[in-house]
Design an enzyme around this catalytic site. Structure first.
Site, PDB file in Angstrom:
ATOM      1  N   GLY A 254       0.784  -1.176  -0.079  1.00  0.00           N
ATOM      2  CA  GLY A 254      -0.031  -0.033   0.142  1.00  0.00           C
ATOM      3  C   GLY A 254       0.874   1.139  -0.130  1.00  0.00           C
ATOM      4  O   GLY A 254       0.753   1.994  -0.803  1.00  0.00           O
ATOM      5  N   ALA A 255       1.828   1.286   0.988  1.00  0.00           N
ATOM      6  CA  ALA A 255       2.434   2.412   1.032  1.00  0.00           C
ATOM      7  C   ALA A 255       3.797   2.392   1.903  1.00  0.00           C
ATOM      8  O   ALA A 255       3.658   1.405   2.667  1.00  0.00           O
ATOM      9  CB  ALA A 255       1.728   3.766   1.794  1.00  0.00           C
ATOM     10  N   MET A 256       4.492   3.329   2.107  1.00  0.00           N
ATOM     11  CA  MET A 256       5.858   3.103   2.942  1.00  0.00           C
ATOM     12  C   MET A 256       6.237   4.462   3.460  1.00  0.00           C
ATOM     13  O   MET A 256       6.093   5.519   3.089  1.00  0.00           O
ATOM     14  CB  MET A 256       6.938   2.839   1.918  1.00  0.00           C
ATOM     15  CG  MET A 256       8.319   2.613   2.730  1.00  0.00           C
ATOM     16  SD  MET A 256       8.297   1.243   3.767  1.00  0.00           S
ATOM     17  CE  MET A 256       9.444   1.757   5.089  1.00  0.00           C
ATOM     18  N   GLU A 257       6.422   4.203   5.009  1.00  0.00           N
ATOM     19  CA  GLU A 257       6.692   5.448   5.805  1.00  0.00           C
ATOM     20  C   GLU A 257       7.854   6.155   5.619  1.00  0.00           C
ATOM     21  O   GLU A 257       8.365   6.728   6.951  1.00  0.00           O
ATOM     22  CB  GLU A 257       6.214   5.028   7.234  1.00  0.00           C
ATOM     23  CG  GLU A 257       7.178   3.986   7.947  1.00  0.00           C
ATOM     24  CD  GLU A 257       6.959   2.523   7.722  1.00  0.00           C
ATOM     25  OE1 GLU A 257       6.223   2.246   6.764  1.00  0.00           O
ATOM     26  OE2 GLU A 257       7.293   1.854   8.508  1.00  0.00           O
ATOM     27  N   ASN A 258       8.738   5.995   4.775  1.00  0.00           N
ATOM     28  CA  ASN A 258      10.011   6.483   4.730  1.00  0.00           C
ATOM     29  C   ASN A 258      10.001   8.063   5.573  1.00  0.00           C
ATOM     30  O   ASN A 258       9.083   8.906   5.023  1.00  0.00           O
ATOM     31  CB  ASN A 258      10.718   6.958   3.206  1.00  0.00           C
ATOM     32  CG  ASN A 258      10.174   5.625   2.438  1.00  0.00           C
ATOM     33  OD1 ASN A 258      10.808   4.658   2.770  1.00  0.00           O
ATOM     34  ND2 ASN A 258       9.549   5.838   1.493  1.00  0.00           N
ATOM     35  N   GLU A 291       0.670   5.635   7.581  1.00  0.00           N
ATOM     36  CA  GLU A 291       2.025   5.963   7.311  1.00  0.00           C
ATOM     37  C   GLU A 291       2.624   7.052   8.209  1.00  0.00           C
ATOM     38  O   GLU A 291       3.411   7.579   8.417  1.00  0.00           O
ATOM     39  CB  GLU A 291       2.420   6.257   5.852  1.00  0.00           C
ATOM     40  CG  GLU A 291       1.858   5.046   4.851  1.00  0.00           C
ATOM     41  CD  GLU A 291       2.294   3.635   5.247  1.00  0.00           C
ATOM     42  OE1 GLU A 291       3.233   3.474   5.926  1.00  0.00           O
ATOM     43  OE2 GLU A 291       1.558   2.821   5.111  1.00  0.00           O
ATOM     44  N   GLU A 313       4.116  -2.106  13.773  1.00  0.00           N
ATOM     45  CA  GLU A 313       3.037  -2.174  12.973  1.00  0.00           C
ATOM     46  C   GLU A 313       1.721  -2.223  13.812  1.00  0.00           C
ATOM     47  O   GLU A 313       0.880  -1.976  13.223  1.00  0.00           O
ATOM     48  CB  GLU A 313       3.408  -3.442  11.871  1.00  0.00           C
ATOM     49  CG  GLU A 313       4.292  -3.123  10.875  1.00  0.00           C
ATOM     50  CD  GLU A 313       4.530  -1.867  10.051  1.00  0.00           C
ATOM     51  OE1 GLU A 313       3.173  -1.398  10.018  1.00  0.00           O
ATOM     52  OE2 GLU A 313       5.076  -1.424   9.291  1.00  0.00           O
TER      53      GLU A 313
HETATM   54  N1  B3K Z   1       6.063  -0.583   6.528  1.00  0.00           N
HETATM   55  C1  B3K Z   1       5.736  -0.808   5.097  1.00  0.00           C
HETATM   56  C2  B3K Z   1       5.683  -2.056   4.867  1.00  0.00           C
HETATM   57  C3  B3K Z   1       6.717  -2.645   4.308  1.00  0.00           C
HETATM   58  C4  B3K Z   1       6.606  -3.897   3.652  1.00  0.00           C
HETATM   59  C5  B3K Z   1       8.247  -4.485   3.118  1.00  0.00           C
HETATM   60  N2  B3K Z   1       7.903  -5.830   2.648  1.00  0.00           N
HETATM   61  C6  B3K Z   1       4.168  -0.071   5.143  1.00  0.00           C
HETATM   62  C7  B3K Z   1       3.425   0.067   6.184  1.00  0.00           C
HETATM   63  O1  B3K Z   1       3.195  -1.090   7.274  1.00  0.00           O
HETATM   64  O2  B3K Z   1       3.098   1.177   7.023  1.00  0.00           O
HETATM   65 ZN    ZN Z   2       3.042   0.216   8.984  1.00  0.00          ZN
END
Ligand code: B3K
Ligand code: ZN
Length: 850
Positions: A254-258, A291, A313
Site C-alpha cells: 500500500g505505502a511506505m513510511e520513509n 504512514e 506495525e
Molecule cells: N512498513 C511498510 C511495509 C513494508 C513491507 C516490506 N515488505 C508499510 C506499512 O506498514 O506502513
Molecule cells: Zn505500517
C-alpha cells in the site's frame, strides 16, 4: 527448486552491531541502467559489541571502488555483502557502486516505474542501493545529493539546495536504512501547509504524475487530519520542515513510511468520486494516517530487529483504527476491522502459516508482513488498553515516547513501559506475543437464586512448532440483558487468566441474556450454544453495536450452514429478525448495510472445517444464493421504498453518512436484482455519477449475466485509468459463476491490458480469483492450476508478490481428498520450479508441511 533449503535466522541469535554510524552522505548520479551511488560513511566502534569485524550488506551491486580514510581498499565480496580489514577506531568508509534501476522488477531498492525513479527499502532493500549495515538498529543522519536530468529530485528530510539537474537533502533525525527514500521524475505537486501545535509551519506536498492532480485533494485533507489527530490524541508533533507523499504506479504494497517522504501505491492515495469507491476513500484515509503515524511509532522509535516488527506495525494499525473510528462511525469501523481480522488473520492463525506476533525465526522477513503481525498485533494493543484503562494507556504511551525516543526498541521494552507506568504485572499477557493460534473461548452459564454465573474455558489449538499452549490473559467485556430487553448489568471487563474460570453476578431477579466479548474485546473464537431466538433477541436489544451485529451474523451463519446441508432448512427466524432490523430507522444505514451482508463463503468454509465438517464450496455457494433469494422475496415489499430513502440528494461527498446510505442502497439492490433480473441495476448504472454506485450496479448486472454492454462501456470510458481498469479486471472474476471463474480469469490474462508485471494489475485479477471461493475451489481444479502457472511465471520477476499470493492455498487441508490432491500438486509444482525464490520456497514449504 535448486540448492539447499533456505536457512532461517533466529531471534535468539541477535547481537548488537559491531559498528555504529555517525553520519552518511550519498550521491546518486541517476541513469536507468547505470546509476552510480557514492557513499561516505563515518563508522564508530560500538562499545556494546563484542567484535570489531566489519561486514556490509550488499546485493545486486557492482562495486567500482572503495576506500578507508582515503586509502583505496579491495574488500572481500562474500555472499550477501562484503568484508574488509578496518582500523580499531572510528574511520571513514567511501565507496562507489553501480546499479540498474530499470531492470529491477522486484521493486526493492532503487527501481523505475513509468519513467520515474523510486525506492523501497523496507525491510532489506537498501542493500540493493549500496554496501551498508542494513539492519534497523544502525541509525544515522543522512545527507543526499541527487544528480539527474529530471525536474523533481526528492529525498528524506529538509531540502538544503538545488540547481540545474541536482538537489540536496538533509535528514537530521537518525534513521535506519530501511527508511531511506529517493524519488526522481516528472512530477507535479499539490501544495499545502500545516501549522503544528507549537506553531511551526510545515510544507506539505503530494506529488503525482501530470494528469493526476485532480485526485489529490482528498489525500491532502486526510494528511492534515492525521497530523492534527496525532497532536490531539497522542500529543505527537511533526518534526521536519516538510512532509511529502509521492504516488507510484508500481509498488508492492500500500505505502511506505520513509522519513519525511512517504511513497504510496497510487491505489492508496489517488481519489476522486468518478474513479474511487467509498471503500477506496476509506482505505486511502486510513493508509495516509497509518504512514503518517509511523513518524513516531516506527521512525522516531524504530525496531531493534525484524522480530520486533509488530512493535511498530501493531501499534500503528491500532492508532490508524482509532483515527478512522474517531472520524467515521466507531461501531462500523470496529465491525469492519474485526471482519478483516477474522477473514485474514484467523485464517492464517488456524492454518499452516500460523506464527507468533513476535516470531522466533524466519527465512525471509518479507513473508512476515502478515495479518498476524499487523492486525493481531493491533488487537494486543487494544487488549492492553482495555486492561489498564483509557487514562493509564495514554500515560504509558507518554512514557514510551519519552523513554524510547531515538531508540531501536523491542516488544519487551513496550510491555515494560506498561508495567512501569501502571504497576501491573503483565507476565502472562506477554504470552499473546509468543503463542500463535486463536484461542477458543467456551462459555456456559447457570442461574440459581438470583445468582447468574458465567463459566469460561479457554483452549488454544496447536500450531506449527507449538504443540502445547498455556492459558492466555483474556479481557472479556460482558453486559447482561434482562428478559424485557433492558440492560441489567452494563459492560464490565472480566479478566480471565486460568484455563477454566467462572464469574458470578448476584441480585438478578430473572435469568439474563449475556452479551459476551463486547466490542470484540479479545481476538478469540467464542463458542457458545444458544438458540436462534436468543440471537434474534440480542440483534434486537443488545446495546453494544458490535455484539448486536454479531448476533445477526451468527444467525446468518447458522442458517447458511443449515442450508448447505439441507436445502429445506427453515429460514423464518432469520428473515423476520432481518426485516425488523432493516426497518429500524434509529440504526445507522451503514450498520444496517453490514447486517444485511452475509458472512463470506470462505468464512463459512472455515467454520464448517472447525466443526469437523468438510466444506463443499459449491454447496456453500448455493446456500448463499438461496438465502439471498429468500431474503429478496421476504423483503420485496419494502425494497423500493427503502432504496428511495437511501438516495443521496446532496452532491457526492466521501463521508461516512453518505457512504452508509450508498452501502445500504446497494445492499437492497443486491436483493431486488434477484427479482427484477437486473432492471434496477441497469437504471442505476446509467445514471450513477460516482464510482461506488456505478461499480455496484455493474457487479449486479454481471451477477445476472447482463453485464456485457455495460462492461464494454465502462472500459471505453476508463481505459486510460489504471486504477479503474484494475476494478474492471477484478469485478469480472469476482462475479463469475463457480463454473466460469477460471475461464474468465484465463481469458483476461490474454487481454492486452493485463500488464502482469504491475502488482496492482496482477493482484486485481488473481486476488479476485482467490476471493471467488467456489470458483477458486471448483471441482475441476482449473483455478488451482491457473493460479500455480501464473505464480511460477511471476516469481522470477517479483518474488515478494508471488510468495505472498501463494497464501491463497493455505487452507488446502480443509477440503475433500480430490481438492487436497489438486492443491497439493499445484503447490508441489511451484516448489519444484527451477530457481524458485527464497520467499516462495519458504511460503510453499510452510503451507505444505505446516
Ligand atoms: N512498513 C511498510 C511495509 C513494508 C513491507 C516490506 N515488505 C508499510 C506499512 O506498514 O506502513
Ligand atoms: Zn505500517
Amino acid at each position: 527448486m535448486t540448492g539447499t533449503a533456505p536457512q532461517p535466522i533466529f531471534l535468539a541469535d541477535y547481537a548488537p552491531p559491531n559498528w555504529l554510524i555517525e553520519e552518511v552522505s550519498l550521491t546518486f548520479r541517476l541513469d536507468p541502467v547505470a546509476t552510480r551511488v557514492k557513499s561516505t560513511i563515518r563508522f564508530v566502534p560500538n562499545p556494546d559489541a563484542a567484535s570489531r569485524d566489519f561486514f556490509l550488506h550488499g546485493e545486486h551491486l557492482t562495486l567500482i571502488r572503495a576506500s578507508i580514510d582515503g586509502t583505496e581498499v579491495t574488500p572481500d565480496l562474500v555472499e550477501g555483502g562484503l568484508t574488509a580489514a578496518v582500523p580499531d577506531m572510528a574511520f571513514t568508509w567511501e565507496a562507489e557502486v553501480e546499479i540498474s534501476p530499470e531492470t529491477n522488477t522486484a521493486l526493492e531498492g532503487l527501481y523505475m516505474s513509468n519513467g520515474m525513479y523510486c525506492t523501497q527499502c523496507e525491510a532489506e532493500g537498501f542493500r540493493r542501493i549500496t554496501y551498508y549495515p542494513d539492519r534497523p538498529d544502525v541509525m544515522a543522519p543522512f545527507r543526499v545529493r541527487i544528480e539527474g536530468g529530471l525536474p523533481v529530485l526528492l529525498s528524506n528530510g529538509n531540502p538544503t539546495g538545488s540547481g540545474d539537474g541536482w538537489a540536496e537533502w538533509h535528514d537530521p533525525w537518525p534513521k535506519p536504512a530501511y527508511l531511506f527514500a529517493l524519488v526522481a521524475g516528472e512530477l507535479v505537486a499539490r501544495d499545502d501547509s500545516f501549522t503544528t501545535m507549537s506553531g511551526k509551519d510545515v510544507d506539505l506536498k503530494l506529488w503525482v504524475r501530470p494528469g493526476d492532480e485532480g485526485k489529490t485533494a482528498f489525500g491532502m485533507e486526510a494528511l492534515k487530519a492525521s497530523m492534527k489527530w496525532d497532536e490531539e490524541v497522542y500529543g505527537r508533533e511533526y518534526d521536519l520542515d516538510i512532509f511529502q507523499i509521492v504516488a507510484v504506479s508500481d509498488f508492492n504494497m500500500g505505502a511506505m513510511e520513509n522519513k519525511g517522504l512517504n511513497i504510496f501505491n497510487t491505489s492508496a492515495v489517488l481519489a476522486s468520486s468518478e474513479t474511487s469507491t467509498d471503500a477506496n476513500f476509506e482505505r486511502i484515509e486510513a493508509i495516509i494516517a497509518h504512514e503518517y503515524f509511523h513518524n513516531w511509532t516506527g521512525n522516531r522509535i524504530t525496531c531493534r530487529d525484524w522480530f520486533q516488527l509488530s512493535l511498530k506495525e501493531g501499534l500503528t494499525v491500532f492508532r490508524d483504527q482509532q483515527f478512522s473510528g474517531d472520524l467515521r462511525s466507531k461501531a462500523v469501523c470496529r465491525i469492519n476491522d474485526v471482519s478483516a481480522l477474522r477473514g485474514r488473520q484467523f485464517r492464517e492463525d488456524n492454518g499452516p502459516l500460523a506464527h507468533q506476533v513476535q516470531p522466533d525465526s524466519f527465512v525471509e522477513i518479507n513473508n512476515f508482513y502478515t495479518a498476524t503481525i499487523y492486525e493481531k498485533g493491533a488487537e494486543l494493543i487494544g487488549m492492553m488498553k482495555t486492561l489498564v484503562g483509557e487514562e493509564a494507556y495514554y500515560k504509558a504511551l507518554d512514557l514510551y515516547f519519552t523513554r524510547h525516543d531515538g531508540d531501536a526498541a523491542t516488544i519487551e521494552d513496550w510491555v515494560r513501559v506498561f508495567e512501569d507506568s501502571t504497576g501491573r504485572d503483565l507476565t502472562q499477557f506477554r504470552r499473546w506475543y509468543k503463542q500463535a493460534g486463536t484461542p477458543r473461548l467456551m462459555v456456559s452459564e447457570d442461574f440459581n437464586n438470583d445468582t447468574y454465573t458465567l463459566h469460561f474455558e479457554q483452549e488454544t489449538p496447536p500450531t506449527p512448532g507449538q504443540d502445547e499452549k498455556l492459558p492466555q490473559h483474556i479481557p472479556i467485556a460482558v453486559g447482561l440483558i434482562g428478559p424485557n430487553g433492558d440492560e441489567v448489568v452494563s459492560t464490565q471487563v472480566l479478566e480471565m487468566t486460568e484455563a477454566k474460570q467462572s464469574f458470578v453476578f448476584e441480585g438478578l431477579g430473572a435469568k439474563p441474556t449475556p452479551s459476551i466479548l463486547r466490542h470484540f474485546s479479545a481476538p478469540v473464537i467464542l463458542q457458545r450454544d444458544s438458540s436462534p431466538t436468543e440471537r434474534a433477541f440480542l440483534l434486537a436489544h443488545d446495546t453494544d453495536p458490535f455484539n448486536k451485529w454479531e448476533a445477526g451474523r451468527t444467525l446468518a451463519k447458522e442458517v447458511l450452514i443449515a442450508l448447505s446441508t439441507d436445502e429445506d432448512a427453515s429460514l423464518e427466524a432469520y428473515l423476520d429478525a432481518i426485516a425488523i432490523m432493516l426497518r429500524d430507522d434509529s440504526l445507522d444505514p451503514a450498520f444496517r448495510a453490514l447486517t444485511l451482508g452475509l458472512p463470506s463463503q470462505d468464512d463459512l468454509a472455515q467454520t464448517l472445517f472447525d466443526a469437523g465438517v468438510t466444506p463443499d464450496p459449491q454447496k456453500i455457494y448455493n446456500a448463499q444464493q438461496t438465502l439471498w433469494q429468500a431474503m429478496a422475496e421476504h423483503l420485496q415489499d419494502m425494497l423500493p421504498r427503502m432504496m428511495a430513502e437511501m438516495e443521496v440528494s446532496e452532491p457526492f461527498a466521501p463521508n461516512s453518512e453518505q457512504a452508509g446510505k450508498r452501502a445500504l442502497g446497494l445492499g437492497l439492490l443486491n436483493l431486488l436484482n434477484r427479482l427484477d433480473g437486473g432492471a434496477a441495476a441497469k437504471v442505476l448504472y446509467d445514471r450513477a455519477d460516482n464510482m461506488t454506485l456505478r461499480l455496484g450496479a455493474l457487479g449486479y448486472l454481471l451477477q445476472v449475466q447482463k453485464g456485457d454492454a455495460a462492461l464494454a462501456e465502462f472500459r471505453s470510458q476508463f481505459d486510460h485509468d489504471e486504477l479503474v481498469m484494475d476494478k474492471w479486471f477484478s469485478l469480472q472474476v469476482y462475479h463469475a459463476t463457480p463454473d466460469q471463474a477460471a475461464a474468465v480469469t484465463e481469458a483476461l490474462t490474454k487481454d492486452p491490458a493485463f500488464h502482469w508485471k504491475n502488482p496492482n494489475r496482477f493482484r486485481a485479477l488473481f486476488g479476485a480469483l482467490g476471493m471467488n471461493h467456489a470458483g477458486f475451489h471448483h471441482a475441476s481444479g482449473k483455478a488451482y492450476a491457473l493460479a500455480a502457472d501464473w505464480l511460477i511465471k511471476l516469481d522470477p520477476v517479483n518474488h515478494q508478490i508471488a510468495a505472498r499470493m501463494t497464501s491463497g492455498f493455505e487452507t488446502w487441508r480443509h477440503y475433500d481428498a480430490d481438492r487436497q490432491d489438486m492443491m497439493k500438486s499445484a503447490l508441489t509444482r511451484i516448489l519444484a520450479t527451477e530457481g524458485l525464490s527464497r520467499d516462495s520456497q519458504e511460503m510453499v514449504g510452510r503451507i505444505l508441511n505446516g
